[in-house]
Scaffold this motif. Structure first.
Motif, mmCIF file in Angstrom:
data_model
loop_
_atom_site.group_PDB
_atom_site.id
_atom_site.type_symbol
_atom_site.label_atom_id
_atom_site.label_comp_id
_atom_site.label_asym_id
_atom_site.label_seq_id
_atom_site.Cartn_x
_atom_site.Cartn_y
_atom_site.Cartn_z
ATOM 1 N N ALA A 169 0.848 -1.193 0.000
ATOM 2 C CA ALA A 169 0.000 0.000 0.000
ATOM 3 C C ALA A 169 0.884 1.244 0.000
ATOM 4 C CB ALA A 169 -0.920 -0.012 1.213
ATOM 5 N N HIS A 170 0.245 2.406 0.082
ATOM 6 C CA HIS A 170 0.973 3.671 -0.032
ATOM 7 C C HIS A 170 2.028 3.838 1.066
ATOM 8 C CE1 HIS A 170 1.704 7.894 -0.748
ATOM 9 N NE2 HIS A 170 1.478 8.126 0.523
ATOM 10 N N ASP A 171 1.681 3.461 2.293
ATOM 11 C CA ASP A 171 2.627 3.715 3.380
ATOM 12 C C ASP A 171 3.023 2.473 4.170
ATOM 13 O OD1 ASP A 171 0.241 3.274 4.572
ATOM 14 O OD2 ASP A 171 0.087 5.181 5.608
ATOM 15 N N HIS A 172 2.498 1.318 3.800
ATOM 16 C CA HIS A 172 2.868 0.091 4.523
ATOM 17 C C HIS A 172 2.638 -1.136 3.655
ATOM 18 C CE1 HIS A 172 -1.504 0.147 5.076
ATOM 19 N NE2 HIS A 172 -1.423 -1.149 5.287
ATOM 20 N N CYS A 173 3.256 -2.236 4.084
ATOM 21 C CA CYS A 173 2.942 -3.533 3.478
ATOM 22 C C CYS A 173 2.110 -4.337 4.471
ATOM 23 C CB CYS A 173 4.210 -4.335 3.176
ATOM 24 S SG CYS A 173 5.141 -3.732 1.758
ATOM 25 N N ASP A 185 10.398 5.563 -1.134
ATOM 26 C CA ASP A 185 11.013 5.784 -2.448
ATOM 27 C C ASP A 185 11.927 4.630 -2.862
ATOM 28 O OD1 ASP A 185 9.772 8.221 -2.635
ATOM 29 O OD2 ASP A 185 11.435 9.301 -1.694
ATOM 30 N N ASP A 186 12.340 3.820 -1.888
ATOM 31 C CA ASP A 186 13.303 2.742 -2.164
ATOM 32 C C ASP A 186 12.560 1.405 -2.262
ATOM 33 O OD1 ASP A 186 15.331 0.916 -2.278
ATOM 34 O OD2 ASP A 186 16.457 1.726 -0.567
ATOM 35 N N HIS A 187 12.120 1.065 -3.482
ATOM 36 C CA HIS A 187 11.288 -0.132 -3.613
ATOM 37 C C HIS A 187 12.052 -1.405 -3.259
ATOM 38 C CE1 HIS A 187 12.987 0.134 -7.787
ATOM 39 N NE2 HIS A 187 13.153 -1.146 -7.563
ATOM 40 N N ARG A 188 13.361 -1.405 -3.498
ATOM 41 C CA ARG A 188 14.147 -2.604 -3.160
ATOM 42 C C ARG A 188 14.144 -2.844 -1.652
ATOM 43 N NH1 ARG A 188 17.319 -4.860 -7.036
ATOM 44 N NH2 ARG A 188 17.229 -3.773 -9.026
ATOM 45 N N GLU A 189 14.303 -1.777 -0.906
ATOM 46 C CA GLU A 189 14.335 -1.900 0.557
ATOM 47 C C GLU A 189 12.958 -2.317 1.080
ATOM 48 O OE1 GLU A 189 14.248 -1.172 4.695
ATOM 49 O OE2 GLU A 189 13.055 0.007 3.299
ATOM 50 N N VAL A 190 11.895 -1.717 0.538
ATOM 51 C CA VAL A 190 10.533 -2.041 0.978
ATOM 52 C C VAL A 190 10.252 -3.519 0.740
ATOM 53 C CG1 VAL A 190 8.089 -1.693 0.434
ATOM 54 C CG2 VAL A 190 9.599 0.293 0.708
ATOM 55 N N LEU A 191 10.583 -4.008 -0.460
ATOM 56 C CA LEU A 191 10.271 -5.402 -0.799
ATOM 57 C C LEU A 191 11.162 -6.376 -0.029
ATOM 58 C CD1 LEU A 191 9.639 -5.016 -4.645
ATOM 59 C CD2 LEU A 191 7.927 -5.269 -2.834
ATOM 60 N N ALA A 192 12.432 -6.025 0.141
ATOM 61 C CA ALA A 192 13.337 -6.908 0.875
ATOM 62 C C ALA A 192 12.910 -7.030 2.340
ATOM 63 C CB ALA A 192 14.773 -6.375 0.785
ATOM 64 N N THR A 193 12.518 -5.898 2.942
ATOM 65 C CA THR A 193 12.053 -5.931 4.330
ATOM 66 C C THR A 193 10.796 -6.784 4.449
ATOM 67 O OG1 THR A 193 12.953 -3.729 4.732
ATOM 68 C CG2 THR A 193 11.259 -4.491 6.258
ATOM 69 N N ALA A 194 9.863 -6.600 3.513
ATOM 70 C CA ALA A 194 8.620 -7.380 3.545
ATOM 71 C C ALA A 194 8.932 -8.876 3.451
ATOM 72 C CB ALA A 194 7.700 -6.942 2.410
ATOM 73 N N ALA A 195 9.834 -9.238 2.542
ATOM 74 C CA ALA A 195 10.178 -10.653 2.365
ATOM 75 C C ALA A 195 10.788 -11.223 3.642
ATOM 76 C CB ALA A 195 11.142 -10.799 1.188
ATOM 77 N N ASP A 196 11.702 -10.492 4.251
ATOM 78 C CA ASP A 196 12.380 -10.990 5.444
ATOM 79 C C ASP A 196 11.411 -11.128 6.622
ATOM 80 O OD1 ASP A 196 14.560 -10.911 3.828
ATOM 81 O OD2 ASP A 196 15.522 -9.186 4.780
ATOM 82 N N ARG A 197 10.519 -10.146 6.784
ATOM 83 C CA ARG A 197 9.543 -10.222 7.882
ATOM 84 C C ARG A 197 8.544 -11.358 7.649
ATOM 85 N NH1 ARG A 197 9.250 -5.538 11.002
ATOM 86 N NH2 ARG A 197 7.959 -6.795 12.372
ATOM 87 N N LEU A 198 8.254 -11.631 6.388
ATOM 88 C CA LEU A 198 7.334 -12.722 6.056
ATOM 89 C C LEU A 198 7.943 -14.070 6.448
ATOM 90 C CD1 LEU A 198 4.559 -13.150 4.769
ATOM 91 C CD2 LEU A 198 5.687 -13.302 2.556
ATOM 92 N N VAL A 199 9.213 -14.229 6.166
ATOM 93 C CA VAL A 199 9.913 -15.467 6.554
ATOM 94 C C VAL A 199 9.815 -15.648 8.076
ATOM 95 C CG1 VAL A 199 12.179 -16.564 6.698
ATOM 96 C CG2 VAL A 199 11.463 -15.449 4.566
ATOM 97 N N ARG A 200 9.992 -14.537 8.797
ATOM 98 C CA ARG A 200 9.922 -14.619 10.266
ATOM 99 C C ARG A 200 8.486 -14.924 10.732
ATOM 100 N NH1 ARG A 200 11.574 -9.513 13.531
ATOM 101 N NH2 ARG A 200 12.800 -9.082 11.670
ATOM 102 N N LEU A 201 7.519 -14.305 10.085
ATOM 103 C CA LEU A 201 6.110 -14.540 10.438
ATOM 104 C C LEU A 201 5.767 -16.025 10.304
ATOM 105 C CD1 LEU A 201 3.518 -12.760 11.138
ATOM 106 C CD2 LEU A 201 2.909 -13.037 8.728
ATOM 107 N N HIS A 215 6.439 1.342 5.606
ATOM 108 C CA HIS A 215 7.620 1.546 4.754
ATOM 109 C C HIS A 215 8.601 2.463 5.488
ATOM 110 C CE1 HIS A 215 5.087 -0.202 1.819
ATOM 111 N NE2 HIS A 215 4.569 0.875 1.300
ATOM 112 N N ARG A 216 9.861 2.055 5.538
ATOM 113 C CA ARG A 216 10.877 2.965 6.109
ATOM 114 C C ARG A 216 11.185 4.074 5.128
ATOM 115 N NH1 ARG A 216 14.128 -1.239 9.020
ATOM 116 N NH2 ARG A 216 15.071 -1.687 7.026
ATOM 117 N N ASP A 217 11.397 3.701 3.873
ATOM 118 C CA ASP A 217 11.673 4.687 2.835
ATOM 119 C C ASP A 217 10.854 4.303 1.595
ATOM 120 O OD1 ASP A 217 12.583 6.397 0.941
ATOM 121 O OD2 ASP A 217 14.680 5.718 0.973
#
Ligand SMILES: [Zn+2]
Length: 393
Positions: free
Chosen positions: A86-90, A113-129, A109-111
């Motif tokens: 979404a606009h401000d969070h995953c 504008d940085d789609h790589r960081e947003v997607l990488a963070t989402a992926a890593d948190r998903l693995v933990r979830l 989203h931390r930043d």
């Protein structure tokens, strides 16, 4: 029998079990038109893949022969993972094969504008979830749902206006990060299919789904499948001139639908009117739910503008039903009533207010959107889920 025909039979069986399960094989044969032998063969194949299970107990049976052993969708072995951007969070979600959200997490989203960081963070948190909540369930894949223009085939987010992302290779980035098969689609289309698979629109062949969040877009399903158009660009209703004629849109025109009714725009409108202390659509809906009459009136106003778009879509496509995902309509009966009444009054094709439905998925709607991208593919071709890879292992 060739593989395509075998897959079609399995899809018909699994779809019938999803809708009617627990259900006896004889009933599946009647529902699908398949022979008893074909049903037995497909049930065995689906059970072998861990998608189908013998339900506890047997159905009442009067007569000779074996009792009717019902089968049901197996929800204890597998899951699908989902990321909604979404606009401000995953929104991260883990869903069982009945489309039920079993775990979810909101990650700002931390930043942005940085789609790589947003997607990488989402992926890593998903693995933990997954590790924390459902470590015994094997993930079959990752679905990604996002607003705006998504090229499904290429797995690319072509354009997301409010995030400012363009040509982001979402599928490749997330597949590399998680090791899972990844599918990407627009959240409007994903939710339209979710309504057919798991929601109230299950018996309807055609439907239009209108999504109103920070992005406003639509999905059209006719003849059982979504109409995508070239590069999956169908459903772009954001700039229909149905909004407030004094409001400027980033596209350069005035009065566009999205610029008027998006969550951010409407929250600012309520904030400027002194109804809420900060511009938050969640706060506005909470205030209305708590009995604030001005907040309710503002959300009813928004539902009426959304209804103009729903009525237009009804008249152009003439579907069996229109489903609307919008926070006010989901949470407040007054908004759902206003939406229905306005569509029925404005549309020439809408046969009755009962053909306008709020989303079936309540607060889980974003997680369901994401998971449905994978679940739709699994239900379309269940025999294709081979060699599932464990998430993050
Ligand atoms: Zn515009």
């Amino acid at each position: 029998m060739n593989p395509a025909r075998r897959g079609t039979g399995a899809a018909a069986v699994l779809g019938a079990v999803l809708r009617h399960g627990p259900v006896a094989r004889t009933t599946i044969a009647r529902l699908t038109g398949l022979s008893p032998a074909a049903v037995t063969r497909n049930c065995a194949a689906l059970a072998g893949l861990g998608l189908l299970t013998e339900a506890a107990g047997s159905l009442p049976y009067r007569g000779m022969g074996r009792p009717h052993s019902p089968v049901d969708v197996e929800t204890r072995r597998h899951l699908v993972a989902g990321i909604h951007v979404a606009h401000d969070h995953c929104t991260l979600a883990l869903l069982d094969l009945r489309g039920r959200v079993r775990a979810r997490l909101r990650v700002p989203h931390r930043d942005p504008d940085d789609h790589r960081e947003v997607l990488a963070t989402a992926a890593d948190r998903l693995v933990r979830l997954h590790a924390e909540h459902l470590p015994g369930h094997v993930p079959l894949g990752l679905g990604v749902a996002v607003g705006g223009w998504v090229d499904t085939e290429a797995g690319v987010l072509v354009e997301h206006a409010s995030l400012g992302w363009r040509d982001v290779p979402v599928r490749d980035l997330l597949a590399a990060r998680t090791g899972l098969p990844v599918l990407v689609d627009s959240h409007a289309r994903a939710l339209a299919r979710a309504e057919q698979l798991f929601g109230a629109a299950g018996h309807h062949r055609s439907l239009v789904h209108l999504f109103v969040g920070n992005v406003v877009d639509a999905a059209i399903i006719t003849g059982g499948g979504p109409h995508r158009g070239t590069r999956s660009a169908a459903g772009g209703v954001a700039h229909l001139a149905l909004g407030d004629p004094v409001i400027d849109c980033p596209c350069g025109r005035k009065g566009c639908l999205e610029a008027t009714v998006s969550d951010r725009a409407w929250a600012w409108r309520a904030h400027r009117a002194g109804v809420i202390p900060r511009p938050s659509i969640a706060d506005l809906v909470d205030a209305a739910a708590a009995g604030d009459a001005r907040a309710t009136a503002l959300l009813v106003d928004r539902a009426r503008i959304v209804a103009r778009a729903a009525a237009l879509l009804f008249d152009i496509v003439n579907p069996d039903v229109v489903v609307v995902t919008e926070l006010g309509v989901i949470r407040l009966p007054e908004c759902a009533d206003a939406l229905r009444a306005e569509v029925a009054a404005t549309s020439r094709a809408c046969p009755s207010p009962s053909t306008v439905l709020p989303s079936s998925f309540g607060p889980d709607v974003l997680g369901v959107a994401a998971g449905a991208v994978q679940l739709d593919a699994i239900y379309a071709d269940p025999l294709d889920i081979r060699n599932p890879i464990r998430l993050g292992v």
